[in-house]
Enzyme design. Structure first.
Site, PDB file in Angstrom:
ATOM      1  N   CYS A  84       0.805  -1.220   0.000  1.00 53.39           N
ATOM      2  CA  CYS A  84       0.000   0.000   0.000  1.00 53.39           C
ATOM      3  C   CYS A  84       0.837   1.268   0.000  1.00 53.39           C
ATOM      4  O   CYS A  84       0.297   2.362   0.011  1.00 53.39           O
ATOM      5  CB  CYS A  84      -0.915   0.015   1.229  1.00 53.39           C
ATOM      6  SG  CYS A  84      -0.016   0.000   2.805  1.00 53.39           S
ATOM      7  N   GLN A  85       2.161   1.177  -0.013  1.00 55.17           N
ATOM      8  CA  GLN A  85       3.002   2.366   0.123  1.00 55.17           C
ATOM      9  C   GLN A  85       2.710   3.471  -0.879  1.00 55.17           C
ATOM     10  O   GLN A  85       2.761   4.637  -0.525  1.00 55.17           O
ATOM     11  CB  GLN A  85       4.489   1.987   0.046  1.00 55.17           C
ATOM     12  CG  GLN A  85       5.013   1.345   1.300  1.00 55.17           C
ATOM     13  CD  GLN A  85       4.791  -0.154   1.314  1.00 55.17           C
ATOM     14  OE1 GLN A  85       4.092  -0.694   0.450  1.00 55.17           O
ATOM     15  NE2 GLN A  85       5.369  -0.837   2.269  1.00 55.17           N
TER      16      GLN A  85
END
Length: 362
Positions: A84-85
């Site tokens: 999800c970065q």
């Protein structure tokens, strides 16, 4: 597994240390395997879950490799949380090249769904994903499925931290019971309830019987700062000589939540990959003069007190373990997802397969 529980066999993509897997297993889902590229996830995943860890880049996986795991039950589930970065508010700079690669993983997940056609799909991710075209692209892979998704505040299901996550449920069995809504209404759990009984330690101290109950040492200045900090307060409560120069500038004044203590009788802030650092958020212990320990962070992520993260004799690396813990799906969220899917299958058993347009039900 209860004999009345439908037999759902699952594969957990991007499984990390097993937060989602552990929650699904608690609900009664039979997780057959976890897949992740990070070799440091192997020990915690396998030591706490009765499933093999497959160390692979999901980009290199073929549908044929997963078929044998998914065909072990009466129903199949493909689950996962792609990295999800690129969407996280904690990491928005300097990631343009990596961002494209991570988007590719979301779409690879979708491509595997399209190829494997499991009965059930769930994806958990950061709330910001819903605003990006990659999420719309992912939904296109779910043609033929009933799809329900929403952004869930995790405190509503008993996670003792403020954490908003996008949760998607998809099914070939129709829409009945395809919702997390029935999992809402759990009593709000607090920091005190979750970690209040752990033994006291000092900054820089590692507990003798639990190597994960370990908090980093503090500089003399940060020790003075945390002693001046109030639970739920900010650095604005300090005497002027304690305030960092960057916070004295107008731009720094907009970040009051760093160098703060948690409050005993409220949920914690979102546990991030830097949760072990006192200066990285409101990660100070409510009463002890230190940042929360790695064990406390894991428990606020609802991992059981005895969840094993380190093999015997393995050294603690704060950055590595902080990353693994902060990136994990909270176990209680995984359990709620599993409970919802099991109830959905129960309600749908014997009914004809139906599809419905994607919408936001819960």
């Amino acid at each position: 597994m209860n004999e009345n529980t439908p037999h759902i066999s699952a594969v957990d993509l991007f499984c990390g240390v097993g937060g989602l897997t552990h929650g699904l297993v608690r609900s009664g889902i039979d997780v057959q395997a976890g897949v992740d590229l990070d070799p440091h996830c192997k020990y915690p995943f396998e030591a706490n879950n009765s499933a093999p860890f497959i160390e692979r880049d999901v980009n290199d996986l073929s549908a044929d490799e997963l078929n044998s795991y998914l065909n072990q039950g009466d129903y199949s589930l493909l689950a996962g949380c792609a990295p999800c970065q690129p969407f996280s508010t904690y990491s928005q700079s300097g990631r343009s090249k990596k961002r494209g690669l991570d988007w590719q993983l979301v779409l690879k997940f979708g491509a595997l769904v399209r190829e494997l056609q499991p009965d059930l799909v769930t994806m958990e991710n950061v709330a910001q994903l819903a605003k990006h075209t990659v999420f719309s692209d992912f939904l296109h892979f779910l043609k033929g499925y009933s799809v329900k998704w929403s952004v869930v505040e995790c405190t509503k299901i008993g996670v003792p931290q403020s954490r908003k996550r996008l949760v998607l449920l998809a099914s070939k069995l129709g829409t009945e019971g395809l919702t997390l809504e029935n999992q809402f209404g759990a009593p709000i759990r607090t920091v005190r309830e979750e970690i209040g009984k752990l033994p006291s330690i000092s900054a820089g101290e590692q507990h003798k019987r639990d190597p994960l109950h370990f908090s980093p040492s503090l500089s003399d200045m940060n020790l003075r700062r945390i002693k001046a900090s109030k639970p739920g307060g900010t650095w604005r409560d300090w005497d002027p000589e304690l305030i960092a120069a960057c916070h004295r500038r107008d731009t720094g004044a907009t970040y009051p939540s760093v160098y703060g203590r948690m409050e005993w009788d409220s949920p914690s802030p979102t546990i991030t990959t830097q949760c072990f650092g006192y200066g990285n958020g409101r990660f100070g212990h409510p009463v002890q003069d230190r940042a929360i320990s790695l064990r406390e962070a894991a428990m606020l992520q609802t991992f059981p007190r005895n969840y094993k993260f380190l093999a015997r004799g393995e050294q603690v690396h704060f950055n590595r373990l902080g990353r693994l813990i902060g990136n994990a799906v909270p176990v209680r969220l995984g359990e709620a997802i599993g409970d919802a899917l099991i109830e959905h299958v129960r309600l749908s058993t014997g009914e004809s397969v139906a599809t419905a347009p994607s919408d936001r039900l819960f």
